[in-house]
Design an enzyme around this catalytic site. Sequence first.
Site, PDB file in Angstrom:
ATOM      1  N   CYS A 150      29.336 -21.454  -1.207  1.00  0.00           N
ATOM      2  CA  CYS A 150      30.570 -21.380  -2.007  1.00  0.00           C
ATOM      3  C   CYS A 150      31.720 -20.763  -1.213  1.00  0.00           C
ATOM      4  O   CYS A 150      32.786 -21.386  -1.059  1.00  0.00           O
ATOM      5  CB  CYS A 150      30.291 -20.618  -3.294  1.00  0.00           C
TER       6      CYS A 150
HETATM    7  N1  LIG Z   1      25.168 -19.510  -7.801  1.00  0.00           N
HETATM    8  C1  LIG Z   1      26.064 -20.025  -6.978  1.00  0.00           C
HETATM    9  O1  LIG Z   1      27.295 -19.922  -7.191  1.00  0.00           O
HETATM   10  C2  LIG Z   1      25.637 -20.763  -5.770  1.00  0.00           C
HETATM   11  C3  LIG Z   1      24.309 -20.840  -5.393  1.00  0.00           C
HETATM   12  N2  LIG Z   1      23.949 -21.523  -4.260  1.00  0.00           N
HETATM   13  C4  LIG Z   1      22.570 -21.563  -3.826  1.00  0.00           C
HETATM   14  O2  LIG Z   1      21.850 -22.470  -4.643  1.00  0.00           O
HETATM   15  C5  LIG Z   1      20.497 -22.024  -4.791  1.00  0.00           C
HETATM   16  C6  LIG Z   1      20.215 -21.819  -6.270  1.00  0.00           C
HETATM   17  O3  LIG Z   1      21.113 -20.833  -6.757  1.00  0.00           O
HETATM   18  P1  LIG Z   1      21.157 -20.383  -8.281  1.00  0.00           P
HETATM   19  O4  LIG Z   1      21.110 -21.583  -9.159  1.00  0.00           O
HETATM   20  O5  LIG Z   1      22.278 -19.442  -8.396  1.00  0.00           O
HETATM   21  O6  LIG Z   1      19.751 -19.608  -8.359  1.00  0.00           O
HETATM   22  P2  LIG Z   1      18.992 -19.048  -9.598  1.00  0.00           P
HETATM   23  O7  LIG Z   1      18.380 -17.777  -9.162  1.00  0.00           O
HETATM   24  O8  LIG Z   1      19.925 -19.020 -10.767  1.00  0.00           O
HETATM   25  O9  LIG Z   1      17.849 -20.161  -9.849  1.00  0.00           O
HETATM   26  C7  LIG Z   1      16.828 -20.409  -8.957  1.00  0.00           C
HETATM   27  C8  LIG Z   1      15.928 -21.543  -9.444  1.00  0.00           C
HETATM   28  O10 LIG Z   1      14.903 -21.788  -8.493  1.00  0.00           O
HETATM   29  C9  LIG Z   1      13.603 -21.759  -9.113  1.00  0.00           C
HETATM   30  N3  LIG Z   1      12.688 -21.153  -8.130  1.00  0.00           N
HETATM   31  C10 LIG Z   1      12.690 -19.863  -7.692  1.00  0.00           C
HETATM   32  N4  LIG Z   1      11.760 -19.691  -6.742  1.00  0.00           N
HETATM   33  C11 LIG Z   1      11.139 -20.896  -6.568  1.00  0.00           C
HETATM   34  C12 LIG Z   1      10.085 -21.350  -5.722  1.00  0.00           C
HETATM   35  N5  LIG Z   1       9.482 -20.531  -4.846  1.00  0.00           N
HETATM   36  N6  LIG Z   1       9.723 -22.648  -5.796  1.00  0.00           N
HETATM   37  C13 LIG Z   1      10.340 -23.497  -6.662  1.00  0.00           C
HETATM   38  N7  LIG Z   1      11.340 -23.112  -7.500  1.00  0.00           N
HETATM   39  C14 LIG Z   1      11.751 -21.823  -7.449  1.00  0.00           C
HETATM   40  C15 LIG Z   1      13.799 -20.932 -10.364  1.00  0.00           C
HETATM   41  O11 LIG Z   1      12.933 -21.351 -11.406  1.00  0.00           O
HETATM   42  P3  LIG Z   1      11.402 -20.901 -11.511  1.00  0.00           P
HETATM   43  O12 LIG Z   1      11.306 -19.516 -10.904  1.00  0.00           O
HETATM   44  O13 LIG Z   1      11.089 -20.950 -12.970  1.00  0.00           O
HETATM   45  O14 LIG Z   1      10.626 -21.935 -10.732  1.00  0.00           O
HETATM   46  C16 LIG Z   1      15.240 -21.282 -10.758  1.00  0.00           C
HETATM   47  O15 LIG Z   1      15.243 -22.472 -11.534  1.00  0.00           O
HETATM   48  C17 LIG Z   1      20.368 -20.708  -4.004  1.00  0.00           C
HETATM   49  O16 LIG Z   1      19.884 -20.980  -2.719  1.00  0.00           O
HETATM   50  C18 LIG Z   1      21.801 -20.227  -3.960  1.00  0.00           C
HETATM   51  O17 LIG Z   1      21.994 -19.362  -2.885  1.00  0.00           O
HETATM   52  C19 LIG Z   1      24.865 -22.187  -3.541  1.00  0.00           C
HETATM   53  C20 LIG Z   1      26.195 -22.140  -3.858  1.00  0.00           C
HETATM   54  C21 LIG Z   1      26.688 -21.401  -4.979  1.00  0.00           C
HETATM   55  C1  LIG Z   2      28.546 -13.028  -5.928  1.00  0.00           C
HETATM   56  C2  LIG Z   2      27.393 -13.270  -4.987  1.00  0.00           C
HETATM   57  O1  LIG Z   2      26.433 -12.543  -4.977  1.00  0.00           O
HETATM   58  N1  LIG Z   2      27.491 -14.309  -4.192  1.00  0.00           N
HETATM   59  C3  LIG Z   2      26.458 -14.678  -3.242  1.00  0.00           C
HETATM   60  C4  LIG Z   2      26.892 -15.896  -2.512  1.00  0.00           C
HETATM   61  C5  LIG Z   2      26.883 -17.083  -3.392  1.00  0.00           C
HETATM   62  C6  LIG Z   2      25.819 -18.035  -3.036  1.00  0.00           C
HETATM   63  O2  LIG Z   2      25.101 -18.474  -3.878  1.00  0.00           O
HETATM   64  O3  LIG Z   2      25.671 -18.296  -1.734  1.00  0.00           O
HETATM   65  P1  LIG Z   2      25.017 -19.598  -1.163  1.00  0.00           P
HETATM   66  O4  LIG Z   2      25.990 -20.655  -1.407  1.00  0.00           O
HETATM   67  O5  LIG Z   2      24.820 -19.359   0.286  1.00  0.00           O
HETATM   68  O6  LIG Z   2      23.748 -19.837  -1.792  1.00  0.00           O
HETATM   69  C7  LIG Z   2      26.225 -13.641  -2.170  1.00  0.00           C
HETATM   70  O7  LIG Z   2      27.121 -12.896  -1.817  1.00  0.00           O
HETATM   71  O8  LIG Z   2      25.129 -13.694  -1.584  1.00  0.00           O
END
Ligand SMILES: NC(=O)C1=CN([C@@H]2O[C@H](COP(=O)(O)OP(=O)(O)OC[C@H]3O[C@@H](n4cnc5c(N)ncnc54)[C@H](OP(=O)(O)O)[C@@H]3O)[C@@H](O)[C@H]2O)C=CC1
Ligand SMILES: CC(=O)N[C@@H](CCC(=O)OP(=O)(O)O)C(=O)O
Length: 344
Positions: A150
Amino acid sequence: MVKVGIVGGTGYTGVELLRLLAQHPQAEVAVITSRSEAGVKVADMYPNLRGHYDNLAFSVPDVATLGACDVVFFATPHGVAHALAGELLAAGTKVIDLSADFRLQDAEEWAKWYGQPHGAPDLLPEAVYGLPEVNREAIKGARLIAVPGCYPTATQLGLIPLLEAGLAEPGRLIANCASGVSGAGRGAKVGSLLCETSESLMAYAVKGHRHLPEISQGLRRAAGGPVGLTFVPHLAPMIRGIHATLYATVADRGVDLQALFEKRYANEPFVDVMPAGSHPETRSVRGANVCRIAVHRPQGGELVVVLAVIDNLVKGASGQAVQNLNILFGLDERLGLSHAGMMP
Ligand SMILES: NC(=O)C1=CN([C@@H]2O[C@H](COP(=O)(O)OP(=O)(O)OC[C@H]3O[C@@H](n4cnc5c(N)ncnc54)[C@H](OP(=O)(O)O)[C@@H]3O)[C@@H](O)[C@H]2O)C=CC1
Ligand SMILES: CC(=O)N[C@@H](CCC(=O)OP(=O)(O)O)C(=O)O
């Protein structure tokens, strides 16, 4: 119809994928995984999706079921895609990874910043960094896409026009960025509690954040050489949104920066260069797959300030992932995606 699988369907990016794909005319979610909610119907957990996925339930991740899809999104913590991507690619399934597993080209650098060995270095040479504004042609032929982070999306889109044009001093770049709390994911953490985050703004990871190498890698490509970036992330009291305030030194005071940005993004469906003097707001991009940018040169000096806003869950994650799916499958890049944010 493109048959889609999602690993990590209960997290914030997973449910945002479901919301966007519900409006996608050419994609159908066939498999959605969660280990903790296996057996639960999607619409029972997420009532906002009632009427869209009434027959779809979460299931435990299983390579055979996922491998029957045309494409699998990973919306999982770092390291999960390392373990499964290879088998899916071997089954002929494309992979779009929202985590950071394949964003850095250097496996050792990845291990340093993510605190664990890289789990699939053999796949790195074919991983394409999914920033369409830079890599559209490579995305078209890819099997494995690393969706940018992000902060890296907002920062790169804000700075690359200046670096590609050779106008900014590459060694003196600053990115001051604020993120909404959803950026930390759905997992329970004290730092994400309402009492810890509302009515408060704080910088964090000033010593070094894992997005620094990712942003630097992209800026090096734009500059054609080394860059020096100071990146300071902040946690802001909002749910969604990234606001990037970017500083660059541009010695040429005569150059028309507004025209430069407008030309660079003229054909980009999801970058909006706002009129000169604008101050983009995060709420203008809530729910929208767009980066709104404004470029300023305060008092006509050498220091240029670029403002860039995105929704971290849309252009910063799931929307950009859908944009990549569209490009990958030769569809209209705009399918399922919108420019229109939610104000108020
Ligand atoms: N939040 C954001 O703004 C952003 C996030 N990202 C990235 O996207 C990814 C997801 O983020 P986010 O949606 O926030 O994460 P969350 O923590 O909200 O969700 C993670 C998901 O992954 C599943 N999960 C966790 N561990 C495992 C595993 N070992 N095997 C399979 N499934 C698993 C969980 O479900 P369950 O444990 O039930 O299987 C859950 O559905 C991360 O890598 C994050 O860094 C990227 C850009 C922006
Ligand atoms: C507010 C907050 O905690 N933000 C996350 C970055 C957001 C994110 O999900 O990073 P990826 O796109 O690399 O997965 C952090 O600082 O680690």
